[in-house]
Scaffold this motif. Sequence first.
Motif, PDB file in Angstrom:
ATOM      1  N   LEU A  45       0.845  -1.185   0.000  1.00 16.31           N
ATOM      2  CA  LEU A  45       0.000   0.000   0.000  1.00 16.31           C
ATOM      3  C   LEU A  45       0.885   1.241   0.000  1.00 16.31           C
ATOM      4  CD1 LEU A  45      -2.995   0.742   0.119  1.00 16.31           C
ATOM      5  CD2 LEU A  45      -2.797   0.805   2.602  1.00 16.31           C
ATOM      6  N   ALA A  46       0.602   2.174  -0.898  1.00 19.53           N
ATOM      7  CA  ALA A  46       1.389   3.401  -0.992  1.00 19.53           C
ATOM      8  C   ALA A  46       1.233   4.222   0.291  1.00 19.53           C
ATOM      9  CB  ALA A  46       0.935   4.220  -2.195  1.00 19.53           C
ATOM     10  N   LYS A  47       2.277   4.914   0.654  1.00 21.72           N
ATOM     11  CA  LYS A  47       2.261   5.723   1.872  1.00 21.72           C
ATOM     12  C   LYS A  47       1.145   6.762   1.790  1.00 21.72           C
ATOM     13  CE  LYS A  47       5.235   8.353   4.893  1.00 21.72           C
ATOM     14  NZ  LYS A  47       6.580   8.840   5.144  1.00 21.72           N
ATOM     15  N   GLY A  48       0.362   6.861   2.851  1.00 17.12           N
ATOM     16  CA  GLY A  48      -0.722   7.828   2.916  1.00 17.12           C
ATOM     17  C   GLY A  48      -2.044   7.320   2.335  1.00 17.12           C
ATOM     18  N   LYS A  49      -2.056   6.098   1.800  1.00 14.76           N
ATOM     19  CA  LYS A  49      -3.285   5.529   1.220  1.00 14.76           C
ATOM     20  C   LYS A  49      -3.922   4.557   2.205  1.00 14.76           C
ATOM     21  CE  LYS A  49      -2.819   7.630  -2.656  1.00 14.76           C
ATOM     22  NZ  LYS A  49      -3.743   8.644  -3.090  1.00 14.76           N
ATOM     23  N   ARG A  50      -5.236   4.389   2.093  1.00 15.00           N
ATOM     24  CA  ARG A  50      -5.958   3.456   2.951  1.00 15.00           C
ATOM     25  C   ARG A  50      -6.489   2.298   2.119  1.00 15.00           C
ATOM     26  NH1 ARG A  50     -10.491   6.618   5.908  1.00 15.00           N
ATOM     27  NH2 ARG A  50     -10.929   7.095   3.748  1.00 15.00           N
ATOM     28  N   SER A  51      -6.533   1.141   2.720  1.00 14.53           N
ATOM     29  CA  SER A  51      -7.047  -0.029   2.015  1.00 14.53           C
ATOM     30  C   SER A  51      -8.571  -0.081   2.140  1.00 14.53           C
ATOM     31  CB  SER A  51      -6.443  -1.308   2.592  1.00 14.53           C
ATOM     32  OG  SER A  51      -6.823  -1.458   3.942  1.00 14.53           O
TER      33      SER A  51
END
Length: 77
Positions: A45-51
């Motif tokens: 998961l990219a930094k700052g993104k939520r799943s």
Amino acid sequence: MLTDGGEPKSIREAMSHDHKEEWLESMHDEIKSLQDNHTYDMVYLAKGKRSLKNKWVYRLKTEEHCSQQGYKARLVL
């Protein structure tokens, strides 16, 4: 608490159910099906993104020609 049909409402209920092994096997079948059909790819998961949130849905299936119940688990968003 189980539904009126005896279906668990959560993974916690499924794992404390008398038929835990059947629910667990149906969950493994669902995961294998998702992998076999290339439904998703595991990625970091990219930094700052939520799943996306997901949950298990459990159903007891009864075949008309058979008195045996089937255990179905689906992973849904």
